[in-house]
Write a protein that holds these residues in place. Structure first.
Motif, short mmCIF file in Angstrom:
data_model
loop_
_atom_site.label_atom_id
_atom_site.label_comp_id
_atom_site.label_asym_id
_atom_site.label_seq_id
_atom_site.Cartn_x
_atom_site.Cartn_y
_atom_site.Cartn_z
N PRO A 141 38.98 111.04 8.62
CA PRO A 141 37.57 110.53 8.81
C PRO A 141 37.69 109.40 7.79
O PRO A 141 38.05 109.28 6.94
N ILE A 142 36.60 108.47 7.95
CA ILE A 142 36.35 107.27 7.33
C ILE A 142 34.79 107.27 6.81
O ILE A 142 33.93 107.88 7.69
N HIS A 143 34.33 106.87 5.69
CA HIS A 143 32.99 107.03 5.10
C HIS A 143 31.96 106.25 5.82
O HIS A 143 32.55 105.03 6.20
N LEU A 144 30.81 106.55 5.81
CA LEU A 144 29.98 105.97 6.95
C LEU A 144 29.65 104.65 6.07
O LEU A 144 29.12 103.68 7.12
N SER A 145 29.79 104.66 4.89
CA SER A 145 29.18 103.27 4.16
C SER A 145 30.24 101.98 4.57
O SER A 145 30.06 100.90 4.26
N ASN A 146 31.37 102.38 5.19
CA ASN A 146 32.19 101.66 5.37
C ASN A 146 32.34 100.98 6.90
O ASN A 146 33.17 100.50 7.39
N LEU A 147 31.13 101.71 7.76
CA LEU A 147 30.92 101.33 9.06
C LEU A 147 29.82 100.85 9.23
O LEU A 147 28.67 100.75 8.60
N MET A 148 29.63 99.74 10.41
CA MET A 148 28.64 98.93 10.88
C MET A 148 28.51 99.11 12.36
O MET A 148 29.65 99.07 13.04
N HIS A 149 27.29 99.17 13.14
CA HIS A 149 27.08 99.10 14.11
C HIS A 149 27.66 97.73 14.85
O HIS A 149 27.33 96.68 14.00
N VAL A 150 28.09 97.81 16.08
CA VAL A 150 28.33 96.66 16.94
C VAL A 150 27.08 96.31 17.74
O VAL A 150 26.56 97.27 18.45
N ASP A 151 26.50 94.88 17.58
CA ASP A 151 25.34 94.57 18.35
C ASP A 151 25.81 94.58 19.96
O ASP A 151 26.61 94.30 20.51
N PRO A 152 24.86 95.52 20.74
CA PRO A 152 25.07 95.60 22.13
C PRO A 152 25.09 94.43 23.03
O PRO A 152 25.61 94.16 23.86
N LYS A 153 24.42 93.28 22.19
CA LYS A 153 24.06 92.06 22.98
C LYS A 153 25.12 90.99 22.76
O LYS A 153 25.65 90.51 23.73
N GLU A 154 25.20 90.82 21.33
CA GLU A 154 26.23 89.64 20.80
C GLU A 154 27.59 90.14 20.41
O GLU A 154 28.35 89.35 20.51
N GLY A 155 27.64 91.43 20.20
CA GLY A 155 29.07 91.89 19.86
C GLY A 155 29.24 91.86 18.47
O GLY A 155 30.53 92.31 18.05
N GLY A 156 28.64 91.42 17.44
CA GLY A 156 28.67 91.20 16.04
C GLY A 156 28.38 92.51 15.40
O GLY A 156 27.93 93.45 16.02
#
Length: 107
Positions: A66-81
């Motif tokens: 497991p990795i802490h949620l604060s170290n994760l960000m969503h990937v934009d479905p349109k642009e990919g960033g």
């Protein structure tokens, strides 16, 4: 009381801190009690296992930790960033998650 999590099982996320910074993967599981998630191919650890029915040979198995949620960000479905997540009322009257960067709805 539990806080509302921005990340759900099946989301595509990118790691923003730590040894796996920059890697993308799909969320396999969210551990709410510890505010952590298991991401496919990220934070791999070697685990020594005894022989059992699944692994009759035993030995060293690599698996995701497991990795802490604060170290994760969503990937934009349109642009990919990387993008932040917002919530708004959808056309059906329910709350839907959307990307703050592109405005695209997240399924």
């Amino acid at each position: 009381m539990q806080t509302k999590l921005h990340i759900k099982k099946g989301d595509t996320v990118v790691v923003i801190a730590g040894n796996y910074k920059g890697q993308q993967g799909k969320v396999l599981e969210v551990v709410r009690e510890k505010t952590r998630a298991i991401v496919e191919g990220v934070n791999m650890v070697k685990k020594h296992t005894k022989p059992n029915a699944e692994n009759p040979q035993g030995g060293i198995v690599e698996k995701e930790a497991p990795i802490h949620l604060s170290n994760l960000m969503h990937v934009d479905p349109k642009e990919g960033g990387k993008t932040r997540i917002g919530r708004k009322l959808g056309s059906n009257g329910k709350l839907v998650r959307y990307s703050k960067k592109s405005g695209e709805e997240i399924k």
